[in-house]
Design a protein around this motif. Structure first.
Motif, short mmCIF file in Angstrom:
data_model
loop_
_atom_site.label_atom_id
_atom_site.label_comp_id
_atom_site.label_asym_id
_atom_site.label_seq_id
_atom_site.Cartn_x
_atom_site.Cartn_y
_atom_site.Cartn_z
N TRP A 34 0.83 -1.21 0.00
CA TRP A 34 0.00 0.00 0.00
C TRP A 34 0.86 1.26 0.00
O TRP A 34 0.56 2.22 -0.71
CB TRP A 34 -0.92 0.01 1.21
N ARG A 35 1.95 1.26 0.76
CA ARG A 35 2.85 2.41 0.80
C ARG A 35 3.48 2.64 -0.57
O ARG A 35 3.56 3.78 -1.06
CB ARG A 35 3.93 2.21 1.86
N GLN A 38 0.86 4.15 -2.88
CA GLN A 38 0.64 5.57 -2.62
C GLN A 38 1.79 6.43 -3.12
O GLN A 38 1.61 7.61 -3.41
CB GLN A 38 0.42 5.79 -1.12
N GLN A 39 2.97 5.82 -3.23
CA GLN A 39 4.13 6.55 -3.75
C GLN A 39 4.18 6.56 -5.26
O GLN A 39 5.08 7.14 -5.85
CB GLN A 39 5.40 5.94 -3.17
N LYS A 85 -5.98 7.52 -3.67
CA LYS A 85 -5.00 6.72 -2.93
C LYS A 85 -4.40 7.46 -1.73
O LYS A 85 -4.03 6.83 -0.74
CB LYS A 85 -3.88 6.26 -3.86
N HIS A 86 -4.33 8.78 -1.78
CA HIS A 86 -3.75 9.53 -0.67
C HIS A 86 -4.78 9.82 0.42
O HIS A 86 -4.42 10.28 1.51
CB HIS A 86 -3.14 10.84 -1.15
N ALA A 90 -3.90 3.80 5.40
CA ALA A 90 -3.13 2.56 5.23
C ALA A 90 -3.59 1.49 6.22
O ALA A 90 -3.32 0.31 6.04
CB ALA A 90 -1.64 2.84 5.42
#
Length: 221
Positions: A34-35, A38-39, A85-86, A90
């Motif tokens: 997930w991180r 988001q990146q 997504k942001h 999370a």
């Protein structure tokens, strides 16, 4: 940056995504994936799509026979996932988010098709028939071939909402809270009550197959 055009490389109707990943492997690394997503990682997006698109497709086809609506709903959910997504925590389950968003979107698409009436159409066409697919469901390895057939037949004699809660709880591994969200219950206890009602009905239909019931009750929290 992830572009919504990235989804054009993924096909829902073919099997390209089936071997790329699994929901269990994504669950194990969900915070990391997930991180990365988001990146802006398209690889992370692919992993999420590959892990859950097949599950969403099967779930959607149980709700409606209109494959085009199912495919449209899946595409819409992933487009929205990219756009938001942001904004999504999370800490939330990716699977729960996708199933909840997908069901709401699919129901809207079904209602837009004026010739279709959700509950009546499902009853008429015999939709939401549970099938214990070895490539799809998490507890399938607990049953023999004969037990799977017996369980499928018993489940598919239940009312539609009871079939749906059984599918989400046992075969998708969602919690009561997540099921309540997906099925639009105002209270978590409503999901629990519906599951126990379904199990009570199954108990009557499977009274000669206590071995199957014992396996199911192992998973009931």
């Amino acid at each position: 940056m992830i572009s919504t055009k990235a989804l054009e490389d993924f096909s829902i109707s073919d099997s390209n995504f089936a071997d790329e990943g699994s929901s269990s492997s994504v669950n194990e690394r969900e915070p990391d994936i997930w991180r990365e997503f988001q990146q802006g990682s398209e690889l992370a997006l692919a992993k999420i799509f590959n892990a859950y698109a097949h599950n969403l497709y099967n779930y959607g086809r149980q709700l409606t026979a209109h494959e085009d609506l199912v495919n449209d709903a899946i595409q819409d959910v992933f487009y929205q996932l990219i756009k938001s997504k942001h904004k999504i925590s999370a800490a939330n389950s990716i699977k729960h988010y996708l199933f909840s968003s997908f069901r709401r979107r699919l129901m809207r698409l079904i209602k837009q098709k004026r010739k279709m009436i959700y509950e009546e159409n499902l009853e008429r066409e015999g939709q939401f028939l549970i099938s214990i697919d070895p490539d799809y469901h998490s507890i399938q390895t607990m049953f023999t071939v004969d037990q799977k057939k017996i369980l499928e037949e018993a489940c598919n004699q239940l009312p539609i909402r009871q079939r749906e809660v059984l599918s989400l709880y046992f075969f998708e591994g969602l919690s009561y809270k997540e099921i309540a969200s997906v099925m639009d219950f105002s209270q978590v206890k409503s999901a629990r009550k519906l599951l126990y009602r379904a199990l009570d009905n199954l108990n009557g239909r499977l009274h000669k197959h206590k071995d199957i019931l014992r396996i199911l009750f192992v998973f009931v929290g």
